[in-house]
Design a protein around this motif. Structure first.
Motif, mmCIF file in Angstrom:
data_model
loop_
_atom_site.group_PDB
_atom_site.id
_atom_site.type_symbol
_atom_site.label_atom_id
_atom_site.label_comp_id
_atom_site.label_asym_id
_atom_site.label_seq_id
_atom_site.Cartn_x
_atom_site.Cartn_y
_atom_site.Cartn_z
ATOM 1 N N VAL A 24 1.151 7.444 0.861
ATOM 2 C CA VAL A 24 0.570 8.725 0.451
ATOM 3 C C VAL A 24 -0.902 8.537 0.084
ATOM 4 O O VAL A 24 -1.762 9.348 0.454
ATOM 5 N N GLN A 25 -1.206 7.451 -0.621
ATOM 6 C CA GLN A 25 -2.599 7.173 -0.970
ATOM 7 C C GLN A 25 -3.410 6.798 0.265
ATOM 8 O O GLN A 25 -4.590 7.167 0.387
ATOM 9 N N ALA A 26 -2.798 6.065 1.191
ATOM 10 C CA ALA A 26 -3.490 5.728 2.443
ATOM 11 C C ALA A 26 -3.831 6.994 3.217
ATOM 12 O O ALA A 26 -4.936 7.119 3.774
ATOM 13 N N ILE A 36 0.851 -1.192 0.000
ATOM 14 C CA ILE A 36 0.000 0.000 0.000
ATOM 15 C C ILE A 36 0.884 1.239 0.000
ATOM 16 O O ILE A 36 1.824 1.346 0.793
ATOM 17 N N ASP A 37 0.596 2.189 -0.874
ATOM 18 C CA ASP A 37 1.320 3.458 -0.927
ATOM 19 C C ASP A 37 0.847 4.328 0.244
ATOM 20 O O ASP A 37 -0.331 4.689 0.314
ATOM 21 N N ALA A 81 1.307 15.224 2.180
ATOM 22 C CA ALA A 81 -0.023 14.608 2.116
ATOM 23 C C ALA A 81 -0.753 14.775 3.439
ATOM 24 O O ALA A 81 -1.964 15.045 3.474
ATOM 25 N N ARG A 104 -9.202 12.218 4.024
ATOM 26 C CA ARG A 104 -10.431 12.811 3.507
ATOM 27 C C ARG A 104 -11.630 12.442 4.390
ATOM 28 O O ARG A 104 -12.627 13.174 4.419
ATOM 29 N N SER A 126 -4.328 9.956 1.923
ATOM 30 C CA SER A 126 -5.409 10.628 1.199
ATOM 31 C C SER A 126 -6.757 9.981 1.496
ATOM 32 O O SER A 126 -7.748 10.671 1.786
ATOM 33 N N ILE A 127 -6.803 8.660 1.478
ATOM 34 C CA ILE A 127 -8.057 7.937 1.715
ATOM 35 C C ILE A 127 -8.571 8.196 3.129
ATOM 36 O O ILE A 127 -9.738 8.552 3.342
ATOM 37 N N ASP A 147 6.799 13.744 0.519
ATOM 38 C CA ASP A 147 5.455 13.557 -0.036
ATOM 39 C C ASP A 147 4.476 13.124 1.053
ATOM 40 O O ASP A 147 3.303 13.535 1.048
#
Length: 322
Positions: A209-211, A206-207, A275, A217, A213-214, A271
């Motif tokens: 940065v994406q975690a 799992i990235d 984030a 939010r 963001s998810i 990053d």
């Protein structure tokens, strides 16, 4: 943001000496173990909840060094199928929430736990595949009968005391991904959030940065651990990411924990920090040292130095250029 440390790495030293070591690094926050796997060598709820003078001395020890307590941590498995084991972890959690209320510490960090596969099980069962269908049946039983009921009840207990629960997304436990965290949060309420540790995201593929963001939010990041992971591509192809070799088998493991900057470069960590700022996280970056190639002192100092160069401390300026 503030830079801090999970003080358990100095668990063999007295509290005030450990705090001095943290302060000497320029750190502004400490996360302190109160039982469970982190132990309670620096903070024993049984003592502090009963002795007002001891509680005041504890608070003064931290505050007099210009630091704050970012979280109390009692990681364990309160859903363990063996009732005696579950009770020990559960009691540590309850006392930690009570102590957090007294100290006005906003977050208690722990694990979600992992139940067995039926009422008479002896050991936890962590399903990781949807087939054969037995695994799906086990997973459904666990969530419907153990995970959701427990955290709905005890999440409310924490919320009633103005304490948030930071669940560390960790393999081997029922909540280990952004999706499982959000599933529990939807059922048990916003008191449930993540103690997000990028190191556990990387080894699961799992990235971080994406975690961020998810979860960000959804307002579901309550605390943050700064720890790195390195992956060995040859050993990953041999053992896969669910490598069961002991952490001491460092030459042969598919992945291993490292101090910040020794698994991923500082652009990646920049990053991550950006984030966090983007989703509104403006709390503590708590360094966790579990690097088998470095001493505690060197691993911490390198993590501090690397993070000090990239952490965003000030509030954002107005966009004067638009």
């Amino acid at each position: 943001m503030k830079l801090g440390v999970f003080l358990v790495l100095f668990g063999g030293r007295p509290l005030e000496e450990a705090l001095d070591l943290a302060a000497a690094q320029g750190l502004k926050a400490v996360e302190i173990g109160t039982g469970g796997h982190p132990g309670k060598s620096h903070c024993d709820p049984d003592v502090l909840l009963e002795d007002k003078a001891a509680l005041e001395r504890f608070k003064k020890a931290v505050e007099s060094r210009g630091m704050m307590i970012s979280a109390l941590s009692c990681h364990g498995n309160p859903l363990h199928p063996q009732k005696a084991i579950a009770k020990e972890f559960h009691d540590a959690f309850v006392k930690t929430v009570q102590l957090a209320e007294r100290l006005e510490v906003p977050v208690v960090n722990t694990f979600s736990g992992c139940p067995g596969d039926h009422e008479d099980a002896k050991y936890p069962n962590w399903p990781v595949a949807p087939w054969p269908n037995d695994f799906q049946e086990v997973l459904t039983w666990q969530w419907d009968n153990k995970i959701i009921p427990y955290w709905t009840e005890w999440g409310k207990y924490a919320a009633d005391r103005n304490v948030k629960i930071g669940l560390e997304l960790h393999g081997g436990f029922s909540v280990h991904t952004p999706a499982t965290l959000l599933r529990l949060r939807e059922a048990a309420g916003e008191v449930i959030g993540a103690n997000l540790d990028p190191s556990h995201m990387w080894w699961q593929g799992i990235d971080p940065v994406q975690a961020i963001s998810i979860l960000g939010r959804a307002g579901a990041i309550h605390h943050f651990h700064a720890k790195d992971t390195s992956l060995d591509p040859v050993n990953v192809n041999m053992h896969g990411i669910t490598d069961m070799q002991p952490y001491t088998a460092m030459m042969d493991r598919a992945w291993q924990f490292r101090t910040v900057g020794y698994g991923h470069d500082l652009k990646t960590w920049s990053d991550i920090i950006s984030a966090l700022r983007l989703v509104g996280y403006d709390y503590v970056i708590s360094i966790e040292h579990e690097d088998g190639l470095m001493s505690i002192e060197e691993g911490l100092s390198k993590a501090v130095r690397n993070l000090q160069g990239i952490i965003i401390e000030d509030s954002a300026a107005d966009m004067w250029w638009v």
